[in-house]
Design a protein around this motif. Sequence first.
Motif, PDB file in Angstrom:
ATOM      1  N   ASP A 131       0.824  -1.215   0.000  1.00 32.22           N
ATOM      2  CA  ASP A 131       0.000   0.000   0.000  1.00 32.22           C
ATOM      3  C   ASP A 131       0.852   1.257   0.000  1.00 32.22           C
ATOM      4  OD1 ASP A 131      -2.248  -1.621   0.151  1.00 32.22           O
ATOM      5  OD2 ASP A 131      -2.209  -1.642   2.339  1.00 32.22           O
ATOM      6  N   ASN A 132       2.039   1.166   0.592  1.00 34.36           N
ATOM      7  CA  ASN A 132       2.951   2.303   0.673  1.00 34.36           C
ATOM      8  C   ASN A 132       4.347   1.833   0.279  1.00 34.36           C
ATOM      9  OD1 ASN A 132       1.120   4.362   1.967  1.00 34.36           O
ATOM     10  ND2 ASN A 132       1.023   2.760   3.531  1.00 34.36           N
ATOM     11  N   LYS A 133       5.330   2.711   0.441  1.00 40.84           N
ATOM     12  CA  LYS A 133       6.706   2.317   0.182  1.00 40.84           C
ATOM     13  C   LYS A 133       7.110   1.214   1.157  1.00 40.84           C
ATOM     14  CE  LYS A 133       9.792   5.475  -0.440  1.00 40.84           C
ATOM     15  NZ  LYS A 133      10.633   6.676  -0.215  1.00 40.84           N
ATOM     16  N   PHE A 134       7.954   0.313   0.708  1.00 39.37           N
ATOM     17  CA  PHE A 134       8.417  -0.765   1.582  1.00 39.37           C
ATOM     18  C   PHE A 134       9.141  -0.215   2.797  1.00 39.37           C
ATOM     19  CE2 PHE A 134      11.966  -3.502   2.876  1.00 39.37           C
ATOM     20  CZ  PHE A 134      11.246  -4.564   3.393  1.00 39.37           C
ATOM     21  N   THR A 135       9.877   0.893   2.609  1.00 34.81           N
ATOM     22  CA  THR A 135      10.623   1.460   3.740  1.00 34.81           C
ATOM     23  C   THR A 135       9.692   1.910   4.861  1.00 34.81           C
ATOM     24  OG1 THR A 135      10.704   3.550   2.487  1.00 34.81           O
ATOM     25  CG2 THR A 135      12.679   2.166   2.457  1.00 34.81           C
ATOM     26  N   THR A 136       8.489   2.333   4.509  1.00 31.80           N
ATOM     27  CA  THR A 136       7.520   2.703   5.547  1.00 31.80           C
ATOM     28  C   THR A 136       7.203   1.490   6.421  1.00 31.80           C
ATOM     29  OG1 THR A 136       6.524   4.352   4.068  1.00 31.80           O
ATOM     30  CG2 THR A 136       5.234   3.678   5.986  1.00 31.80           C
TER      31      THR A 136
END
Length: 214
Positions: A92-97
């Motif tokens: 849903d978001n960046k993997f880093t998030t």
Amino acid sequence: MFLTGTKHFSYPMEETPEHTKAIIDEDTAIDHALMVEIARGDHKAFRQLVERHQGAVIGTISKMLGNTSDSEDIAQQVFIRVWKHAKRYKPDNKFTTYLYTIARNLVYNESRRRSRKKTVSTEQREEKSHLQHPDDPNSQPDSKLLTSELQSAIDDAIQELPENQRLAVVLRRYENLPYEEIALVLKTSVPSVKSLLFRARTSLRESLENYMES
């Protein structure tokens, strides 16, 4: 331990914002693709993901906990959780998030565990610092020593910040995360992140006032 030494990827300063955004989008796509393979049990994809992000994760944990020898162990726990829960991962978001959110939870747990089990008093730390850097009116510290002392003072000042302020500073200053991503990691709003950073910077300026004056 599967963690190995790698350099944290950074973008050259001369890149345009559009080019940087393209790199970020490409990185996100690579991470998401790797997570698909990891969910299928691909160890090679997992090693690649670890190599891509371990430098940033270890650095963030180290800054949060004060450059401790536990940083790599906790970072390993972060990636173990990534592996175990890969099948439930949703891009849903960046993997880093997602990654920093896991790191946040583990760091907060470790911080609370330590707060219940303090073994070194303030007096002992001050005595140790005095023994390492005894007062000598005739001594003239060189620039490297002054830089080292300033960095140590900054690290100590960051350690004194409340958890959310500390993490906001680390993610913004050292990992260059945008406000929007920091807000997702901290589960708050962008205005709240900016408020956290403002209060943190005010506290840091007060803590480092003597160094700034000199």
